[in-house]
Write a protein that holds these residues in place. Structure first.
Motif, PDB file in Angstrom:
ATOM      1  N   ALA A 290      -5.081   1.744   3.371  1.00 45.62           N
ATOM      2  CA  ALA A 290      -5.374   0.644   2.456  1.00 45.62           C
ATOM      3  C   ALA A 290      -6.686   0.830   1.711  1.00 45.62           C
ATOM      4  O   ALA A 290      -7.024   0.031   0.843  1.00 45.62           O
TER       5      ALA A 290
ATOM      6  N   ARG B   7      -0.086   4.613   6.268  1.00 43.66           N
ATOM      7  CA  ARG B   7      -0.761   3.992   5.128  1.00 43.66           C
ATOM      8  C   ARG B   7      -2.257   4.281   5.180  1.00 43.66           C
ATOM      9  O   ARG B   7      -2.805   4.666   6.211  1.00 43.66           O
TER      10      ARG B   7
ATOM     11  N   VAL C  31       0.858  -1.188   0.000  1.00 39.65           N
ATOM     12  CA  VAL C  31       0.000   0.000   0.000  1.00 39.65           C
ATOM     13  C   VAL C  31       0.892   1.235   0.000  1.00 39.65           C
ATOM     14  O   VAL C  31       1.588   1.508   0.976  1.00 39.65           O
TER      15      VAL C  31
END
Length: 334
Positions: free
Chosen positions: A248, A246, A143
């Motif tokens: 996702a 991150r 990701v």
């Protein structure tokens, strides 16, 4: 047996899956090789329809050059390709080839190795130790993995060195820097791992600015493994703590906790059974984004021709319907 820096680094960079190449030229300290692999099989897609699949096919070229005085240069170019026609959301056909790797490195057994380009990062050398099976493996590392430098790091300058303390104790040091890349500003990473015979333990850290975020995108990873994948018993686990690192699901990054674990056992005839588990949590919203487990088996019909089968169970998350996946196919290594 003493292992050279170049040999250990090349093995570390290519450890995700088998590495095969045909040496086309070897003369007066210069080598040139061609390699890659292609997979073909069947499995279900996001709509649970049975389809023909090709998992991560690629071709690559690589070479080395003896520079004298203990220095050796190496390069690699690798391109993913789409043997099956694929279209984007607008119905336009995607490019047949795209860059996966492209770097130049210079190594010395005493001074270590410096490299630059797009390559498996020092961070991945610690965080990617469980990313092994063909069909279903680690997802969260990819990701924004190129820009964050957690997988195939884009536009990275890296340094690696292995310090050997006797026959069974090695310290592996890795560091990397990425410059401005789209919304991502300067990024730095550090990776440390110890080899204690068949045991490896590691820690990796990555941080850097992102446009639109008040805080840096920062990741901390701890990992440990025992054995070698495809050779008897192999066990590995990875734990990542991300701070605005991150997302996702797309959009602004969030604080996260991610886990990847695998246990595998290969018989003497190469039949390799594995069980892996992965989870990814959005800690800001207290929701589960990824939660899955896969049962898989791989078998080498020949050293360059492998069969695989896997079934991934969706253990339930807070963002999608429960969708189990399966895959069955073969992979041919060039």
């Amino acid at each position: 047996m003493k292992k050279t820096v170049l040999a250990s680094v090349i093995a570390g960079i290519a450890f995700s899956g088998q590495a095969f190449a045909v040496e086309l030229y070897n003369s007066e300290g210069t080598t040139f090789s061609f390699g890659g692999h292609i997979s073909m099989g069947i499995g279900n897609d996001g709509n649970d329809d049975l389809v023909v699949q090709s998992i991560s096919p690629r071709i690559n070229i690589s070479g080395t050059q003896d520079m004298g005085n203990g220095f050796k240069a190496d390069f690699k170019g690798e391109w993913g390709f789409r043997p099956l026609k694929d279209t984007d959301a607008n119905g336009d056909e995607k490019d047949a080839f795209f860059t996966r790797l492209g770097y130049i490195g210079v190594s010395h057994d005493t001074w270590g190795r410096a490299s630059g380009g797009t390559e498996w990062s020092p961070y991945y050398s610690v965080a990617g130790i469980a990313d092994m099976p063909i069909a279903f493996a680690n997802d969260f590392l990819y990701v924004q993995g190129g820009a964050l430098g957690s997988s195939r790091a884009e536009r990275i300058v890296a340094y690696r060195k292995t310090f050997m303390f006797g026959e069974n104790l090695d310290l592996n040091l890795g560091a990397g820097w990425q410059g401005q890349n789209g919304a991502y500003g300067d990024r730095g990473q550090l990776a440390l791992s110890f080899d204690l015979g068949a045991i490896n333990v590691g820690y990796a850290f990555s941080t850097g600015s992102v446009a639109g975020q008040n805080d840096d995108a920062m990741g901390n990873t701890l990992s440990a493994k025992y054995g070698s994948y495809g050779d008897g018993l192999f066990v590995a686990a990875v734990y990542e703590m991300g701070s605005d690192f991150r997302n996702a699901l797309g959009g602004a990054a969030y604080d996260s906790t991610s886990v990847e674990a695998i246990a595998a056992f290969a018989l003497a005839n190469s039949l390799n059974f594995s069980l892996n588990y992965e989870s990814h949590e959005d800690d800001d919203s207290s929701i589960t984004v990824i939660s899955q487990m896969a049962l898989q088996v791989e078998y080498n019909f020949t050293p360059a021709f492998m069969g695989y089968a896997g079934y991934q169970l969706d253990l339930g998350d807070d963002v999608s319907s429960d969708d189990d996946l399966y895959a069955l196919g073969v992979r041919y290594y060039l």
